[in-house]
Each structure stands twice: as C-alpha cells, then as structure tokens.
Design an enzyme around this catalytic site. Structure first.
Site, short mmCIF file in Angstrom:
data_model
loop_
_atom_site.label_atom_id
_atom_site.label_comp_id
_atom_site.label_asym_id
_atom_site.label_seq_id
_atom_site.Cartn_x
_atom_site.Cartn_y
_atom_site.Cartn_z
N ASP A 130 0.82 -1.22 0.00
CA ASP A 130 0.00 0.00 0.00
C ASP A 130 0.85 1.27 0.00
OD1 ASP A 130 -2.18 -1.80 0.37
OD2 ASP A 130 -1.92 -1.70 2.53
N GLU A 145 -11.51 -0.10 -3.47
CA GLU A 145 -10.66 0.45 -2.41
C GLU A 145 -9.62 1.37 -3.03
OE1 GLU A 145 -8.74 -2.95 -0.69
OE2 GLU A 145 -8.01 -3.69 -2.61
N ASN A 176 -4.84 -7.82 -4.78
CA ASN A 176 -5.41 -6.48 -4.71
C ASN A 176 -4.42 -5.47 -5.28
OD1 ASN A 176 -3.51 -6.33 -2.60
ND2 ASN A 176 -4.82 -4.98 -1.40
N GLU A 184 24.50 5.94 4.50
CA GLU A 184 24.03 4.93 5.43
C GLU A 184 24.14 3.54 4.79
OE1 GLU A 184 23.22 5.69 8.60
OE2 GLU A 184 23.87 7.69 7.97
N GLU A 196 22.33 1.14 5.11
CA GLU A 196 21.00 0.68 4.72
C GLU A 196 20.49 1.41 3.47
OE1 GLU A 196 20.50 3.72 8.12
OE2 GLU A 196 21.84 2.05 7.61
N ASN A 245 17.78 5.40 13.26
CA ASN A 245 18.91 4.86 12.51
C ASN A 245 18.80 3.34 12.38
OD1 ASN A 245 21.39 4.78 11.21
ND2 ASN A 245 22.57 4.75 13.10
N GLN A 246 19.12 2.85 11.19
CA GLN A 246 19.12 1.43 10.90
C GLN A 246 20.55 0.94 10.69
OE1 GLN A 246 15.79 -0.42 10.51
NE2 GLN A 246 15.62 1.39 11.82
N ASP A 293 27.00 0.19 9.87
CA ASP A 293 26.22 1.41 10.09
C ASP A 293 26.29 2.39 8.92
OD1 ASP A 293 24.75 3.44 11.35
OD2 ASP A 293 26.54 4.29 12.27
#
Length: 648
Positions: free
Chosen positions: A49, A250, A313, A384, A386, A408-409, A506
C-alpha cells in the site's frame, strides 16, 4: 520488520544460485530486484500500500508492514494482514538507491508493537498516507493511517521520518463523522494539500450488500468520501462529500495536474463491467474541485498479475518528482521469487506515468526495469549502510550506533558472501583515495571487499573489520582504495570465516582530498592540550599532525582540549581517532568539567599502527568548550585526535 534467520536466508540464496554451501567465496543471490533493474524497489523486506511524499529533493514512501506469517510446521501462510501494525518508510534521492528508515510503531492497543505503539487506541495501521504543510513558519508532517476498516487516525512529526506523536489520541475519521454514513470500509486514506494550503482527506471503499451484492451495488457502491481538513491538518471541517466512483473497491489516490484534480482508485472484481472500467485495474476521475463532483475518465494501470504473474489487490499513489510523473504500486514479486506462488505479500514498485495533452492519462507499462536513475550518488558524503540499490543475503534492523539519523538502521545478518550495492556513484576524474566504514562485531569480524561494477568486479580495496567486543560497540575503520574513478556501481562484498554472522554495518564513506566535504573541526591530541601523566609519541606510523598521545600506563592519566569552539549550543558528535593493539580500554569523558560518560569502551583496532575511529555524543555550549578524557583502568588507547561536528 520481518526477519528470516540468517542461516535460512543464506541457504535460500545458495540454492537459488546453485552454489555449494561449502564454497565460502560464493556470493549470495538477490531475491527479486536483479542487478540493473529498479523494481521492486527493495527486496530485503516487504512493503504494501505505498504512498509517496516528495520533500527537499527526496521521495519518501510510507507502506503497510507486510510481514510473512508461518504455520506451526514452518510453511508459509497466506497473508491474513495480522502484521499490519506498523508503517515501513524508505526514501530515495535518485529513484534507484533506497534508504531504509525502519518501521514506525503506529498501532498501540493491547500492547501492539511491543508496547511501544504510538496510537494507543488503534489496533492496526493499514495503507498510510503522508503530507507536509508549513504551519507558523515551520514544516510539519502528517501521517494518516487506517485502523483496519473502521476509521482513520493521524500522527504528526517535525521530519518525514519522525519521531511521531499522536496529537488527538483518537480516530480522526469514524463512521460517525458527518457524511461518512454508508461507507463499508473506512480505510485506505489519501491526503492532498492544495496550492492555498488547504488539506483534503480521501478515504473509503467496499461494496454494500454483504456477501451477495446486486449488480447496481457493485456498479455504484458510493463508498468513497472526501472531507476538508482543518488548518491544523488534525481536525476536519464540515461534512464529507460522496465520490460516486463506478465499481470502486478500495485504494483512494489523488493528484493535481494542470489545475485539474484526479481521483484514482482500484476497480472491483465482481459483476458485469463495461469495457472502459475493467476489473482489478486503477481507474480515475477528474474534477475542477478537490471536493468534486468527479467524472470518470478511464483507467491507467492494469492489475499486477498482468505484468508479474502474481495478481491480488491493487494499491497505488501518483506523484511528481523532478518534473516527472510516476506511479508507485505494490505487487507480489518478492514473495513470488521466494515461495513460487501467490500468498498475498506485497512489495513496492515505481513506473513512469504520462498525461496526454488533453488531460487523460496514458496506460502505464509496469515492469521489473522500473525507472531510470535521476541523479548520481555522491560517495564522498556519508552513506548509510541501509542505502542500496541491490543486495544479497542481508537484513536491516534498528541500530544504537551514535551520530546517526532519526530511527537509525544498520545492515545486519551479514554472512560470508553477502553484499550490498549502490548504483552510479560518481567518483569524479580524480577518484577516491580511501574508504571507511562504521562497524561493530561481537566476535570474528571479517572483511569488506570494495568492488566496482559487479559483485565479482575489479577490487578497489579491502577493509579489515576487527572484533569490536560487541554488536553495538562501534568502530570506524579505514583502508586505501585505487581505481575508483568516474561513475561506477559499487559493490560491498562481505567475507569471513565460519557460518555465523560476521558484523553489523552502520555507514560508509569514500574520501578524496579535493572532493571530500567538510567534516567538522579536528583537534590534535598532541598540540594545544593539557596532558596529565600522558606523553607525546611518534613511534607508530599513521598518525596525523606531529604525533599522538600515550596515556603512559597510569590510572587517572588525561588529555584535555581547552579550545573547542562551537557556533551553537546542542548535542555534538565527538569522533576519537585512536589505536589499540588488543583488548578493550575505558575512558571517562568530561565536558566543561562535568562527567558525561563513564567507562566508555574503546575496542581494539588490531595493532598500534592501525587507527580506528569511535563516535560519542555529548552536549556542548556555543563558544569555547573543554573536553577531557581520563583513564579508568591502568591504561588507555593511543589517542591521535578528535573531530567535533553537529549531531544529526
């Protein structure tokens, strides 16, 4: 965010690539986003979504937290949507490299999200939508979500990634809101802020008639609504208006083009449809007012099953970025690649959208190729870990690494042969000289091979990752690189011994003396400092300035910097450049005479001539400040310098 165990991911990747498990140098395979493609946007976790918000040169996507569900025997279940209690966020400046911002723990009822849920009244968070509005001279962000099919809530924040709060402590829209009577499913919000600053909220869906609706009820459900938002974006004004969207199921969407308002939605699947309103596709209506009335014009995006072999969907969002129009939607491509059948688990995709000169919308061609990259990545900025275009074998999770962005990831579940890659990093004609990474390893460590163009491409350098003494005990390490010039895809390939997790990751950054941006103010340990029971040395190479400081094997030895000058008061990042052959040594850290950190650990860098970096966060005043570090054991690491920057 969902996590398959590291061993399972490794086995899947190896099976897919037909590589024996004992071949340590084999690279893990991508799941669904193949190298060179832009779709799906991510495949290390799911996201359903999707709704797009553009802000300050980035696209932010907010998604329902699709997570895999399993039977007791470990087999995959069909998606029941029981895990849709958070909102996943990713963003990109170039449409190909995406940064994972983790999960917003939205639902908070009955201890949802481990008791950390923000909206304590809500049991779910479906189909998010986001907006930004300048209020009293400051940009404020608003995140709307569906509490299942029973109402719409709102969270607020001062940045597009949070932290988020619940400003009203209840649903913003319910079936008791004026004009909402008759809505079967009060969900799937879309939000729009017009040029005059007025906000509008769109929601609704479903077909009247229960399990046996009539043809008329399918053809004209009259279950979509639009309502004007208050100036604060957390209240509503007046009564909702009905949008008579033919065959709606929807998925409200809204955008403005050439002064016209386009309401789009997912067409339902049942009953007899005319040829211009095909089942399961995205239809659209046009109006001269954001409140309608809207007139049906046509359709522009077929069901994902037509393009990818996995239907289900449909959900979309239309947005403009860098003067181009796009549609983001979900499809079951990642789960199809993993499990080979439709199970209802969705992933985000983007393709271009084109308006015709008469205002109609051309049919969109969805595909794995996706959209072209709109700008190159700057490898001389902090990136980063990530953030990546493609990956093999890794996962992401929340990180406690200091100095990082909000929520932070870190890249985790790193095993031998796993990798991440960024698309089109621009090194310039001069090229990069060094590469550094912020890493943490409880045991073992490993290496990061910096490869160009492909997972087995030319080796620009190899970074040794030492054991740092803990999975959240962070160390910045650096290595020289060669050959990184021009615009290249960069692959960071992780290697190490054994079958266990090697380390956490990191961020990373290349440097070039002519291209590297400012990185704060550096203060040498051996000059303009006050030393107590510590001595200046030049024995081990690799230091900056005229030497480094040895604490001289005495408890209570210290280094004090007395001239740290800041423009503003606030939290600062202090990066220590140090060397330590083995073990862990601790220091107390004082700012302006007050102890801020006690027994702060400094992990081994591997040798006295290997210089690592460690970041801590401390408060400082504007103007001149002092910082003192004091040994708490019988010795400390050799200290080269500190660099002070503002915190993220």
């Amino acid at each position: 965010m969902y996590r398959l165990c590291g061993i399972t991911l490794l086995v899947i990747a190896l099976i897919l690539s037909c590589v024996p498990i004992n071949q340590a140098s084999a690279a893990s395979s991508a799941i669904a986003k193949q190298i060179g493609n832009a779709n799906p946007l991510i495949d290390h976790h799911l996201g359903a979504d999707p709704f797009a918000l553009t802000y300050n040169g980035r696209v932010y996507l907010y998604m329902s937290s699709d997570n895999y569900e399993y039977n007791s025997d470990g087999s995959i279940k069909d998606n029941t949507f029981a895990n849709l209690k958070s909102v996943f966020v990713i963003s990109s400046a170039d449409m190909v490299n995406w940064t994972d911002h983790g999960a917003i723990p939205v639902a908070g009822a009955n201890g949802a999200n481990g008791g950390q849920g923000i909206a304590k009244w809500a049991g779910a968070s479906w189909a998010p939508a986001a907006a930004v509005k300048n209020i009293n001279g400051k940009d404020k962000f608003f995140l709307y979500f569906a509490n299942g099919t029973g109402g719409i809530g709102v969270l607020t924040a001062d940045s597009p990634v949070g932290p988020w709060t619940d400003p009203i402590g209840k649903a913003l829209l319910t079936t008791n809101t004026p004009g909402m009577a008759g809505v079967v499913w009060l969900f799937d919000p879309a939000v729009f802020v017009d040029d005059d600053g007025t906000g509008y909220l769109y929601a609704g869906g479903g077909i009247p008639g229960g399990s046996n609706p009539t043809q008329e009820q399918r053809a004209n459900p009259k279950t979509a609504r639009v309502i004007k938002l208050g100036a604060d974006m957390t209240s509503v004004v007046g009564s909702a208006s009905t949008i008579d969207a033919p065959f709606i199921l929807e998925d409200s969407g809204i955008h403005k083009y050439n002064g016209k308002y386009y309401y789009s939605y997912c067409i339902n699947f049942g009953g007899v449809h005319p040829s211009n309103i095909p089942p399961g596709e995205i239809g659209y209506m046009v109006s001269s007012s954001p409140m309608g009335p809207f007139t049906y014009e046509g359709h522009f995006l077929k069901n994902p099953g037509v393009f990818f072999g996995a239907g289900g969907n449909h959900h979309h969002s239309v947005f403009q970025f860098n003067n181009e129009w796009y549609v983001v939607y979900h499809a079951q491509t990642v789960s199809l690649a993993l499990y080979g059948s439709e199970k209802g688990y969705r992933s985000p995709h983007i393709n271009k959208l084109q308006h015709n000169t008469n205002g109609t919308i051309q049919e969109v061609t969805a595909n794995y190729a996706g959209v072209p990259q709109v700008s190159n990545l700057n490898p001389y900025n902090r990136v980063e870990a990530e953030t990546f275009a493609w990956n093999g074998g890794i996962q992401t999770e929340n990180s406690n690494a200091p100095g990082g962005p909000i929520n932070n990831q870190q890249v985790t579940q790193i095993h031998n042969g796993d990798w991440v890659a960024v698309s089109k990093a621009d090194f310039g004609s001069g090229g990069a000289q060094t590469f550094k990474a912020h890493v943490a390893s409880a045991s073992g460590g490993g290496k990061i091979e910096i490869r160009l163009d492909s997972v087995s491409g030319p080796l620009a350098g190899t970074l040794n990752v030492p054991t740092t003494g803990g999975s959240q005990n962070w160390l910045e390490v650096e290595t020289a690189v060669t050959g990184a010039t021009g615009v290249r895809n960069v692959f960071l390939v992780f290697t190490g011994s054994g079958s266990g997790q090697l380390f956490n990751f990191d961020y990373w950054q290349f440097s070039n003396t002519s291209s590297s941006p400012g990185t704060g103010t550096t203060y040498e340990a051996e000059s303009s400092t006050q030393l107590t029971n510590a001595v200046i040395e030049t024995i081990y190479p690799g230091y900056t300035g005229t030497g480094y400081v040895n604490f001289n094997a005495l408890t209570g030895s210290s280094i004090e910097w007395n001239n740290i000058n800041n423009m503003t008061t606030g939290t600062k990042n202090v990066k220590f450049r140090y060397a330590l052959e083995s073990g862990t040594r601790t220091l107390d850290i004082y700012v302006n005479g007050t102890k801020i950190l006690s027994n702060e650990p400094f992990s081994a860098t591997g040798s006295w001539s290997t210089w690592g970096e460690k970041i801590v966060q401390v408060p400082m005043n504007s103007g001149m400040n002092t910082l003192r570090i004091v040994t708490t054991g019988t010795e400390g690491p050799n200290m080269d310098n500190i660099t002070v920057t503002a915190s993220f």
